[in-house]
Motif scaffolding. Structure first.
Motif, short mmCIF file in Angstrom:
data_model
loop_
_atom_site.label_atom_id
_atom_site.label_comp_id
_atom_site.label_asym_id
_atom_site.label_seq_id
_atom_site.Cartn_x
_atom_site.Cartn_y
_atom_site.Cartn_z
N ARG A 118 0.91 -1.24 -0.09
CA ARG A 118 0.00 0.05 -0.13
C ARG A 118 0.85 1.11 -0.02
N LEU A 119 1.86 1.33 0.86
CA LEU A 119 2.74 2.58 0.93
C LEU A 119 3.47 2.65 -0.34
N ARG A 120 3.94 1.71 -1.09
CA ARG A 120 4.55 1.86 -2.30
C ARG A 120 3.51 2.49 -3.42
N SER A 121 2.33 1.82 -3.46
CA SER A 121 1.44 1.97 -4.49
C SER A 121 0.85 3.42 -4.57
N TYR A 122 0.61 3.75 -3.23
CA TYR A 122 0.30 5.32 -2.99
C TYR A 122 1.33 6.37 -2.64
N GLN A 123 2.49 5.82 -2.99
CA GLN A 123 3.73 6.90 -3.12
C GLN A 123 3.73 7.67 -1.86
N VAL A 124 3.56 6.81 -0.70
CA VAL A 124 3.68 7.39 0.72
C VAL A 124 4.90 7.99 1.09
N THR A 125 5.33 9.15 1.43
CA THR A 125 6.56 9.48 1.82
C THR A 125 7.00 8.85 3.47
N LEU A 126 7.90 8.32 3.15
CA LEU A 126 8.24 7.39 4.59
C LEU A 126 9.72 7.84 5.25
N PRO A 127 9.81 7.71 6.49
CA PRO A 127 11.23 7.76 7.15
C PRO A 127 12.06 6.63 6.40
N ALA A 128 13.36 6.99 6.59
CA ALA A 128 14.43 6.03 5.88
C ALA A 128 14.11 4.60 6.04
N ALA A 129 14.11 4.48 7.44
CA ALA A 129 14.15 3.12 7.96
C ALA A 129 12.65 2.22 7.40
N ALA A 130 11.84 2.92 7.48
CA ALA A 130 10.56 2.24 6.95
C ALA A 130 10.69 1.95 5.41
N ALA A 131 11.17 3.11 4.70
CA ALA A 131 11.26 2.80 2.97
C ALA A 131 12.39 1.87 2.83
N ALA A 132 13.16 1.63 3.77
CA ALA A 132 14.11 0.54 3.45
C ALA A 132 13.50 -0.76 3.73
N TYR A 133 12.53 -0.95 4.72
CA TYR A 133 11.80 -2.25 4.75
C TYR A 133 10.92 -2.38 3.72
N VAL A 134 10.38 -1.34 3.11
CA VAL A 134 9.37 -1.76 1.96
C VAL A 134 10.26 -2.25 0.93
N ASN A 135 11.42 -1.86 0.55
CA ASN A 135 12.18 -2.20 -0.39
C ASN A 135 12.52 -3.57 -0.10
N THR A 136 12.91 -3.90 1.15
CA THR A 136 13.16 -5.47 1.63
C THR A 136 11.88 -6.30 1.00
N ILE A 137 10.71 -5.83 1.41
CA ILE A 137 9.55 -6.66 0.81
C ILE A 137 9.50 -6.86 -0.53
N TYR A 138 9.70 -5.71 -1.26
CA TYR A 138 9.79 -5.70 -2.91
C TYR A 138 10.79 -6.55 -3.20
N GLU A 139 11.90 -7.05 -2.44
CA GLU A 139 12.84 -7.82 -2.87
C GLU A 139 12.91 -9.37 -2.38
N TRP A 140 11.86 -9.69 -1.73
CA TRP A 140 11.68 -10.93 -1.07
C TRP A 140 11.00 -11.62 -2.41
N PRO A 141 11.52 -12.70 -2.96
CA PRO A 141 11.32 -13.56 -3.91
C PRO A 141 9.85 -14.02 -3.83
N ALA A 142 9.42 -14.61 -2.78
CA ALA A 142 8.11 -14.81 -2.55
C ALA A 142 6.99 -13.80 -2.92
N PHE A 143 7.19 -12.61 -2.37
CA PHE A 143 6.41 -11.35 -2.71
C PHE A 143 6.44 -11.14 -4.15
N GLN A 144 7.65 -11.26 -4.72
CA GLN A 144 7.80 -10.82 -6.01
C GLN A 144 7.21 -11.65 -6.83
N ARG A 145 6.95 -13.01 -6.71
CA ARG A 145 6.22 -13.82 -7.75
C ARG A 145 4.59 -13.40 -7.53
#
Length: 212
Positions: free
Chosen positions: A172-199
């Motif tokens: 949701r935070l990525r789709s709605y382009q929500v501005t996030l603190p650096a740590a939260a933005a890094a975690y969103v990136n982690t989720i998007y790099e998770w192979p299962a989530f990518q599938r």
């Protein structure tokens, strides 16, 4: 063990994503069955699989398990070697608390920023109550990462049920382009790099059905 997971549309069904990611974490073989949530016959089809008419529902040799949190707990018990919860007792308690908060809370976020993996557009303005939910989520993520995230990029270092539960939030935070603190933005990136989530994400992008 024979397992079948009934899910809804991958582009929109956040609860289905949680159950699916937990099943992926278990490493158990399973069959996936997708039932459209927006067709004229959706309710009848869902009731053939789920006593609540909702997804996800896991069909197992022990019967039907509905609700994503119940599915996650069932899988954690049946496949203990997969370590779906953090092994440290304090970390596990925090992970369960975080998942329970996600499961029952953040109503404003859900209502105003529904999951839509194909979306890439900010809201004109995020309502105050939804913004409060976002701030609480960022605070919770930071707490998990600071206390137990030293050995990896996920909330508790290694990937767990907690990440399965917060993956739709990250989406949701990525789709709605929500501005996030650096740590939260890094975690969103982690989720998007998770192979299962990518599938799941790639499959959601290919869907053509509207929820209108």
């Amino acid at each position: 063990m024979s397992l079948t997971l009934i899910i809804g549309n991958k582009n929109f069904s956040s609860w289905s994503l949680r159950g699916w990611l937990a099943l992926e974490l278990s490493g158990a073989p399973y069959t996936e069955k997708l039932v459209s949530l927006y067709g004229p016959d959706s309710r009848r089809q869902l009731l053939q699989h789920s006593p609540t008419g909702k997804v996800p529902v896991l069909q197992s040799e022990d019967g039907a398990i509905w609700d994503s949190l119940a599915i996650a707990e069932y899988l954690a018990e049946r496949f203990p070697e997969a370590h779906l919860w953090p092994q440290n007792p304090a970390a596990r308690a925090l992970a369960r608390s975080a998942c329970a908060e996600m499961h029952s809370g953040f109503v404003a976020l859900r209502s105003n920023l529904p999951m839509d993996l194909q979306r890439d557009q900010a809201l004109p303005q995020i309502p105050a109550d939804a913004q409060a939910d976002i701030e609480r989520i960022c605070e919770l993520w930071q707490d998990c990462r600071q206390r137990f995230g030293q050995d990896g990029p996920y909330l508790f270092g290694q990937v767990s049920i907690a990440d399965a539960f917060f993956a739709p939030v990250a989406a949701r935070l990525r789709s709605y382009q929500v501005t996030l603190p650096a740590a939260a933005a890094a975690y969103v990136n982690t989720i998007y790099e998770w192979p299962a989530f990518q599938r799941w994400y790639r499959a959601g992008l290919q869907e053509t059905e509207s929820n209108a």
